[in-house]
Every structure is written in structure tokens, then in C-alpha cells.
Design an enzyme around this catalytic site. Structure first.
Site, short mmCIF file in Angstrom:
data_model
loop_
_atom_site.label_atom_id
_atom_site.label_comp_id
_atom_site.label_asym_id
_atom_site.label_seq_id
_atom_site.Cartn_x
_atom_site.Cartn_y
_atom_site.Cartn_z
N HIS A 336 -45.31 -67.70 -4.00
CA HIS A 336 -45.16 -67.78 -2.55
C HIS A 336 -44.59 -69.12 -2.10
O HIS A 336 -44.64 -69.43 -0.92
CB HIS A 336 -46.52 -67.59 -1.87
CG HIS A 336 -47.11 -66.24 -2.05
ND1 HIS A 336 -46.95 -65.22 -1.13
CD2 HIS A 336 -47.84 -65.71 -3.06
CE1 HIS A 336 -47.58 -64.13 -1.56
NE2 HIS A 336 -48.13 -64.41 -2.73
N LYS A 528 -49.07 -71.43 13.87
CA LYS A 528 -49.05 -71.38 12.42
C LYS A 528 -49.71 -72.66 11.90
O LYS A 528 -49.98 -73.57 12.69
CB LYS A 528 -47.64 -71.25 11.86
CG LYS A 528 -46.60 -72.20 12.48
CD LYS A 528 -45.20 -71.91 11.97
CE LYS A 528 -44.50 -70.80 12.70
NZ LYS A 528 -43.68 -69.94 11.94
N ARG A 529 -49.94 -72.74 10.58
CA ARG A 529 -50.50 -73.98 10.04
C ARG A 529 -49.60 -75.15 10.42
O ARG A 529 -48.38 -75.01 10.48
CB ARG A 529 -50.62 -73.89 8.50
CG ARG A 529 -51.73 -73.00 7.99
CD ARG A 529 -53.09 -73.42 8.51
NE ARG A 529 -53.51 -74.69 7.94
CZ ARG A 529 -54.28 -74.81 6.85
NH1 ARG A 529 -54.74 -73.75 6.24
NH2 ARG A 529 -54.61 -75.99 6.40
N LYS A 534 -42.76 -77.12 8.81
CA LYS A 534 -42.74 -76.08 9.86
C LYS A 534 -42.29 -76.68 11.20
O LYS A 534 -42.06 -75.98 12.16
CB LYS A 534 -44.11 -75.41 9.98
CG LYS A 534 -44.48 -74.58 8.73
CD LYS A 534 -45.80 -73.89 8.89
CE LYS A 534 -46.31 -73.25 7.61
NZ LYS A 534 -45.73 -71.93 7.31
N THR A 639 -44.39 -64.84 7.83
CA THR A 639 -44.78 -63.49 8.26
C THR A 639 -45.12 -63.46 9.75
O THR A 639 -45.10 -62.38 10.34
CB THR A 639 -45.99 -62.98 7.45
OG1 THR A 639 -46.94 -64.03 7.39
CG2 THR A 639 -45.60 -62.56 6.06
N LYS A 643 -44.67 -60.42 13.04
CA LYS A 643 -45.66 -59.94 14.01
C LYS A 643 -45.09 -60.06 15.42
O LYS A 643 -45.23 -59.15 16.24
CB LYS A 643 -46.96 -60.76 13.89
CG LYS A 643 -47.62 -60.59 12.54
CD LYS A 643 -48.66 -61.66 12.26
CE LYS A 643 -48.97 -61.69 10.77
NZ LYS A 643 -49.68 -62.90 10.33
O1 CBF Z 1 -45.88 -65.00 1.07
C1 CBF Z 1 -46.78 -65.20 2.11
C2 CBF Z 1 -46.63 -66.58 2.71
O2 CBF Z 1 -47.14 -67.50 1.76
C3 CBF Z 1 -47.11 -68.86 2.21
O3 CBF Z 1 -47.86 -68.96 3.40
C4 CBF Z 1 -47.79 -69.72 1.14
O4 CBF Z 1 -48.96 -69.96 1.25
N1 CBF Z 1 -47.13 -70.15 0.11
C5 CBF Z 1 -45.67 -69.27 2.48
O5 CBF Z 1 -45.62 -70.60 2.94
C6 CBF Z 1 -45.01 -68.34 3.49
O6 CBF Z 1 -43.65 -68.64 3.62
C7 CBF Z 1 -45.17 -66.90 3.04
O7 CBF Z 1 -44.74 -66.02 4.04
#
Ligand code: CBF
Length: 792
Positions: A336, A528-529, A534, A639, A643
């Protein structure tokens, strides 16, 4: 099973619905029974929270019924199963989602009404199950919903943390963290399985023993902890299937106890027991068949690879190559991240102490891999050392991603762009070796939670215009909205739904902060975080610029300004200093703007504290515009954007992660795009200090630096990150095009017909980003599983 028993069970399938009735009277009775006998409150006097408890237990009964039927059916059909391992599942609330998926929301609302309660008020009593950090964890929750809805025979495995993600408290604009005691008031959604427990061993030594002329390795563990199962039924929508999310809790084992008693030290024995309870670990399912697929969600559960090898070699006594053959065929790995430096490593000293046998196994895997690699690429020592599972250096470590890639048959990224980055940068060496292993599966979100549950008005409107509710299971149907996009009736109704949702959000904002916001303003959201990549800071600097412009305008020109309510929410990791400064900056800027009489309703800035899944469910439907500002090449997928898209919010975004695919589906002219592209970023980094930020940018940074918003010294280090040559996330470089995109959003907002048009097209184009699609891709191309639908 005997023939007689089988016949009995077969017959029972014919009475599936005979056990628990769903008419209003039966539901009322069930709720009251639970209030009286489970919650132990009088059925004549109970409050909203007790009503929530009674109601939830009654819903749980229905989930259990389906869960049993589904598992009975899976057992009978014995299809290939998926076991989905993740250390994080961000489930949020369960009540509304469950009753909607069970198809009995209205019946329950009616039953509660008869008892003098309101469903929405009762549902608000539920706390969030926040067993995860962010995108990755919420993705798993969406995927569980899709697996159940699409009838796949799957189980999720994770950990039942005592404390969820910390609660964010804002004190004088600073973030403080408080533990999330999410289990304090009980959890009606889980079933404790005291009899389903496994010993998990740690520490100790590995010894060699000779058996029948062969030397085998025997691990003599030092400590044992019991992993006890808690099952959480996950209902599908429009199906009887309910699958299982099994979360493990660590408990002290009896064996552990005995050792402690032997020492005669009672207090230390108790302390040791407590220590055991703080340990968490992931177990693989006790299933000897290899008709299974095991999905590793990021590297966090990747020790499972060594554990499966250990069981096969040490306990089942398979020879290494047979064990490896099985292990490497059942595991697949989703990564991810795009940040090579974020890839997980475990120091060898730590692992060798805690799990000595697993470390040996990893060494053995690596030895064999290195031999194979040498035979393929020769003595290229740089490459060998980059690809090795073991990283030499000051702290010798195990590279969990390398272990996962070496073992897994399929490695996938989470968007098209992400796969390109994996191939070109993060896992380049591995891609060149095994191109066939690498795939991408674009992430998705479930329309059940993110539209049907959280935006019921929009959901009904969509069903009305499509003439069917089938889009809730078949998301491709959303595209049918395109044919009505210019219909003034749809546009009017669409606008009305947005207005109602905005009113709900405005009320929430006022309750939280006392700030009254105008419903005519554009609600512009970034939730978001909090992370530098970001770029919430870019958003805040943009807001300062807007404020500065309004301040310096002639009063008569202010009439032309498009009013905005800027909403920011998110948590900063407790040790992430810069992220915490961004939160504080947001607060001081808000303080200034919101109290400036010159500004009034033209601009408001609101920070929403303790952002979590249920807050998102409220905020997203009420947003006009949402911002996704990651520096290109930094967001694996994202994601949140999906939404918002489903809810008809327009996106203001960089061409990063899944946004690139959203552009393909929705059309770039239905979004506000800006900023450097993924392939331009490396060259920009090389230019470094020679990249000059525009004057507007320098001006707003200077305002912060010079203390215009106070806290001059505190913000110094934050401003330093924006200096020429230090601006790694390219805020200065992207600022001008960011402002242009913002101006384009303003121009569009004052043309409501155009805005609604784009909004409808956003929802219509969101089908590809349903987790149903993602799951179907995984099922077909990674797991090789088929639906197994329990008969009604
Ligand atoms: O794939 C799901 C999400 O995972 C993360 O949040 C992560 O924890 N590595 C990514 O940063 C996101 O881009 C991703 O959508």
C-alpha cells in the site's frame, strides 16, 4: 455426519426464516427481551443507550442466524476459501450498516418508534470500532462488505486491540491524544469464542534432534500466550450470506500461569499475566488443505509466511521444497505504499530473540533465494544486496517486503500509477526478475456504507431515477444517471438533497465549534490523516491567500467573492511534530479569519476534531468540493476521493494515485486538476533550490513566519520546510496552479446548473471505484475463488 442428521439439516434450510421473525411486533419483543435479560434494565424504563444495546443484540441474533447458515453451507459445498490477513480493520459503526444489509432497517425503525424511540438517535449512541489508522484499514472494512455481498467464501483475520486508534482532543488548537476505551461499554457485535484459542509461542531456543537418521530442528519456546477468537459477523447486502471477521485477543495461558506460581511471587505473576494480555499476534487458520488463498494486507502480517513454513516443516514434517511449494502458492501480497523508506524492517536481534525458529526459516528462505538469484544474474553484488531479505548494516534487519515478494505468487499495487511506481522505483529489481508477479488492483469503497447508509436521501434519489435499487449490488448501473444529467427535475432534486445534507453538517459544525456557517457557501473539505505529503499545509496557505485577497479588496468587490466554508479534519501521528504544527496552524488561522468582521460569511475555516469513520459519514454527503492534494507520486491510491465522488462532490486534486483513473472515468473537465505530474516530480527534485516559488506563496509563508497569526517561534520549523531547496513536497512549485484550480472551482460554483451537472456525472462515473469491483478482480486474478451463495 449420519444420513439422518444430514436430512434434518437439509430440512432446516427450508425453514431458513422460521427462527427469527422480522415483523414489527417480533422486533419490538426481541428488543425488549434484550433490554430486560441481556442488558438487565427494566423493559419499562430504559434510555437511548440501553435501547441501542437491546436493539444491537437483537440485530446480532439475526446476524448469527445467517452466519451459521452460511458456514453450514460453505462446509457442505466446500469451495476454495480466502483468508484475508490484516493487522488493521477500521469498521466504524455496525448498527445502521447491518440493518440495511439485512434489509430490515425500516422494520426496526418502525419497531423502535412504537417503543417511543427514534432510530437515528439510537444509532448515534454507537461508538466507532477504530482498529486501524486510515486508508489501508478502512479499505479492508469495505472489502469485507464486498466479499460478503458478492457471496465469496472468505474470512478476515485481525487483532482485537483493547484500545482503538487514539482519540484526538484539541486543546487551545493543539492536538492531544487520549486512549480509545472502545470496549468499556461492551461490544454487542462480537461473539467471544472461549473454546477457540491457540497457543502462540515466543522466545526460547532451537535445538537439533535426530529422528530416524535425520536431524530436525525443534523449537523450545520460552513463553506461551493464548490467542482467543472473537467473531464479528459481516452481513452481505441482498444475500443471506454473512461472513466472519475473526479478531484475536491475547490472553495469558495456563502454562504461563503455572510458571509464575512456581516462583511463588504472586505480584509478579499477576504483572506477567498483564504483560501477556498486551501481546498481540496474527495466527493463520488451522486448515491443512491447500485449497486456500492467503492474502497478506501490507507487510504487517508477513511473518505468517515463516509461520506456515514452520508448521509444514517442523510439525507436519514435510520436506523443505514441498513446504515451500505450498507456501508460495497460497500467499499473495498487497502493498500500500510508494515510499521505499516506509517498507517495514524487523531488526534481526529482536526477531531472533522473540521468534528464533522463524528467523532461522527466513535465513533459509533467503539463502535459497540468493543462490537462485546468483544463478540468474551472476555476481552483481549491489543488486544481490538490494534484493536480499536480510539487510546488512548498522542494524541488521529483515526486509519484510522482500520476504513477501520472494514468497508470494502475486504482488499487487493499489492503483495503475502505484504499479508503475513499483515497477520503476520501489521494487524495480524484483519486477525485472519476475514481471509476471506484479499486478495492480485499483482500490474501491463500498457504496452500501458510503451512500446507502450515510446518504439515504441521495440513495433514494438514485434509485428513483434509475428505476431500481439494483445499483446497490450492481454498481455499473450508476452510469445510467448520465442519460438524465440535463433533466431539470433531477437537477432540482439533486440540489435539494445536497442542501439537506449541508444543513445537517452545518448543525454539526455549530454544535462542535459554535461557528454558524451559511448554506449558500461552498463547503470545501479535506479530511484524512495529517501528513506532509497529503499537503494540508497547501490548503491552509491557500486559505490564507484567499483571506489576504479579501482583506485587500475594495468593499464593493467583496460582493463578487464566492463564499466558502473550508473544513479540515484528521489526526496526526502522536510523534509527528510537523503534522501537529499543521493542526495548530489551522486553528490559529481559523481564529483570525472567523473573528474578522470584514470577512463575515465570505470565508470560514473549521477544524473537525477526532475525525473517524462516523464523522466521515456525516461530512462527505454535505460537501460540495473535496481536496486531494498529495504531491504526485506519493499517494498509492487514496480512497477518500472515491467516497466523495460517489456522493457527487467535485474533486480538486493532483493527478496522483487513483485520481488518474478517476479522471479517465469522470473526465478531467468534470474535476479541478492541478500540480506537477508523477513523471515530472523527479526532475523537479533535482532542480532543488533553483525552483523559485511564486510571489503569492512567499507572501503567505512570510505572514506565518512573521507571526501574523501568532506563535511565531512555534511555526518557524514548519516554515523552514518551505524554503527554496527544502520544499520536498513542492508546495511552492504547485501553489500557482493550485490557486488557478481553486479559482476555476469558484467560477463553476456560481453557475449552479453546471456544478450540478458535474456533480451528477461524478456519481455516475464512480462505479469503477466500488470495492465490489476490486474484490471481483482479486477473486478472479489472484485468489481463484468463486461465489458460494447460501440459499434463502
Ligand atoms: O491502499 C489503501 C490505502 O493505504 C494507505 O492508506 C496506506 O496506509 N499505505 C495509502 O497511503 C493510501 O494511498 C491507500 O489508498
Amino acid at each position: 455426519e449420519s444420513g439422518e442428521r444430514k436430512a434434518k439439516v437439509e430440512k432446516m434450510f427450508g425453514f431458513m426464516d422460521a427462527f427469527l421473525k422480522n415483523d414489527s411486533f417480533s422486533l419490538q419483543k426481541d428488543i425488549l427481551d434484550h433490554v430486560e435479560y441481556t442488558v438487565a434494565r427494566s423493559r419499562f424504563i430504559f434510555d437511548d443507550f440501553e435501547a441501542y444495546q437491546g436493539l444491537s443484540y437483537s440485530v446480532r441474533d439475526r446476524l448469527i442466524e445467517r452466519w451459521h447458515d452460511t458456514h453450514r453451507y460453505f462446509k457442505k459445498k466446500d469451495p476454495k476459501r480466502l483468508y484475508f490477513l490484516s493487522l488493521e480493520f477500521l469498521m466504524g459503526r455496525s448498527l445502521s450498516n447491518s440493518v440495511i444489509n439485512l434489509g430490515i432497517r425500516d422494520q426496526y425503525a418502525d419497531a423502535l418508534n412504537q417503543l417511543g424511540f427514534e432510530f437515528e438517535v439510537v444509532a448515534e449512541q454507537e461508538g466507532d470500532a477504530a482498529l486501524g489508522n486510515g486508508g489501508l484499514a478502512r479499505l479492508c472494512a469495505c472489502q469485507m462488505d464486498s466479499l460478503a455481498t458478492l457471496d465469496y467464501p472468505a474470512w478476515g483475520y485481525g487483532l482485537r486491540y483493547q484500545y482503538g486508534l487514539f482519540r484526538q482532543i484539541i486543546l487551545d488548537g493543539f492536538q492531544l491524544e487520549e486512549p480509545d476505551y472502545w470496549l468499556n461499554f461492551g461490544n454487542p457485535w462480537e461473539i467471544e469464542r472461549v473454546h477457540v484459542s491457540y497457543p502462540v509461542k515466543f522466545y526460547g531456543t532451537v535445538e537439533e534432534e535426530g529422528i530416524q537418521g535425520q536431524t530436525i530442528k525443534v523449537w523450545i519456546p520460552g513463553e506461551t500466550v493464548e490467542a482467543v477468537a472473537y467473531d464479528n459477523p459481516i452481513p452481505g447486502y441482498g444475500t443471506r450470506n454473512a461472513i466472519n471477521l475473526r479478531l484475536w485477543a491475547a490472553k495469558p495461558s495456563d502454562q504461563y500461569d503455572m510458571e509464575s506460581y512456581n516462583t511463588g511471587d504472586y505480584i509478579n505473576a499477576i504483572m506477567d499475566r498483564q504483560k501477556a494480555e498486551t501481546i498481540s499476534n496474527v495466527l493463520y487458520p488451522d486448515d491443512r488443505s491447500y485449497q486456500v488463498a492467503l492474502q497478506i494486507n501490507d507487510t504487517h502480517p508477513s511473518l505468517a509466511i515463516a509461520e506456515v513454513m514452520r508448521v509444514l516443516v517442523d510439525e507436519e514434517h514435510l520436506d523443505w521444497s514441498r513446504a515451500w511449494d505450498i507456501t508460495s502458492r497460497v500467499f499473495s501480497f498487497t502493498t500500500h505504499t510508494v515510499h521505499a523508506e516506509a517498507l517495514e524492517k524487523i531488526p534481526v536481534d529482536l526477531l531472533g530473540n522473540l521468534l528464533p525458529r522463524h528467523l532461522q526459516i527466513i535465513y533459509e528462505i533467503n539463502y535459497k533465494f540468493m543462490e537462485e538469484l546468483k544463478s540468474m544474474i551472476g555476481q552483481d553484488y549491489d543488486r544481490l544486496s538490494r534484493m536480499s531479505i536480510v539487510e546488512e548494516g548498522a542494524v541488521k534487519s529483515i526486509r519484510m517486503a522482500n520476504l513477501s515478494i520472494v514468497c508470494c505468487q502475486i504482488v499487487n499495487g493499489v492503483s495503475k500509477v502505484h504499479l508503475d511506481l513499483l515497477k520503476e522505483r520501489v521494487f524495480k529489481d524484483f519486477y525485472e526478475l519476475w514481471p509476471q508477479k506484479f499486478q495492480y488492483k485499483t482500490n474501491g469503497v463500498t457504496q452500501r456504507r458510503w451512500v446507502v447508509v450515510s446518504n439515504p436521501n441521495l440513495s433514494s434519489l438514485i434509485s428513483k431515477w434509475l428505476g431500481t435499487e439494483s445499483w446497490i449490488r450492481n454498481v455499473d448501473l450508476l452510469a445510467g444517471l448520465r442519460q438524465h444529467v440535463s433533466d431539470p427535475d433531477l437537477q432540482r432534486e439533486w440540489k435539494m438533497v445536497k442542501k439537506v445534507n449541508k444543513a445537517r453538517l452545518a448543525e454539526y459544525i455549530e454544535t462542535l465549534s459554535g461557528i454558524k456557517v451559511s448554506l449558500d457557501a461552498m463547503f470545501d473539505v479535506q479530511i484524512k490523516r495529517i501528513h506532509e505529503y497529503k499537503r494540508q499545509l497547501l490548503n491552509i496557505l491557500g486559505i490564507i491567500h484567499r483571506y489576504d485577497c479579501i482583506k485587500n479588496m475594495e468593499t464593493s468587490d467583496r460582493r463578487k467573492v464566492v463564499p466558502r466554508v473550508c473544513i479540515i479534519g484528521g489526526k496526526a501521528a502522536p510523534g509527528y511534530d510537523i503534522a501537529k504544527k499543521i493542526i495548530k496552524l489551522c486553528h490559529v488561522v481559523a481564529e483570525k479569519i472567523n473573528n474578522d468582521a470584514d470577512i463575515g460569511d465570505l470565508l470560514k475555516l473549521v477544524f473537525i476534531p477526532d475525525y473517524n469513520v462516523s464523522v466521515a459519514e456525516l461530512v462527505i454527503p454535505g460537501s460540495d468540493l473535496s481536496q486531494h492534494l498529495s504531491t504526485a507520486g506519493h499517494e498509492a491510491s487514496g480512497t477518500g476521493s472515491m467516497k466523495f465522488l460517489m456522493n457527487g462532490c467535485l474533486l480538486l486534486a493532483t493527478a496522483d494515485g487513483a485520481i488518474v483513473e478517476i479522471m479517465e472515468e469522470v473526465g478531467a473537465d468534470n474535476m479541478f486538476l492541478f500540480g506537477a505530474k508523477v513523471n515530472e516530480v523527479p526532475a523537479l527534485h533535482e532542480k532543488g533550490a533553483s525552483l523559485k516559488a511564486p510571489l503569492q506563496f512567499l507572501r503567505v509563508v512570510r505572514m506565518v513566519r512573521d507571526g501574523y497569526f501568532g506563535f511565531k517561534d512555534y511555526f518557524k520549523s514548519l516554515c523552514d520546510t518551505l524554503e527554496d531547496g527544502k520544499d520536498f513536497y513542492l508546495l511552492g512549485y504547485d501553489f500557482a496552479s493550485y490557486l488557478e484550480a481553486q479559482a476555476a472551482a469558484d467560477r463553476t460554483f456560481v453557475d449552479p446548473e453546471k456544478w450540478i451537472h458535474m456533480s451528477i456525472l461524478s456519481t455516475a462515473g464512480s462505479g469503477k471505484f466500488s470495492s465490489d469491483k476490486t474484490i471481483e478482480e482479486y477473486a478472479k486474478h489472484t485468489w481463484g475463488i468463486e461465489p458460494c451463495k447460501c440459499p434463502f
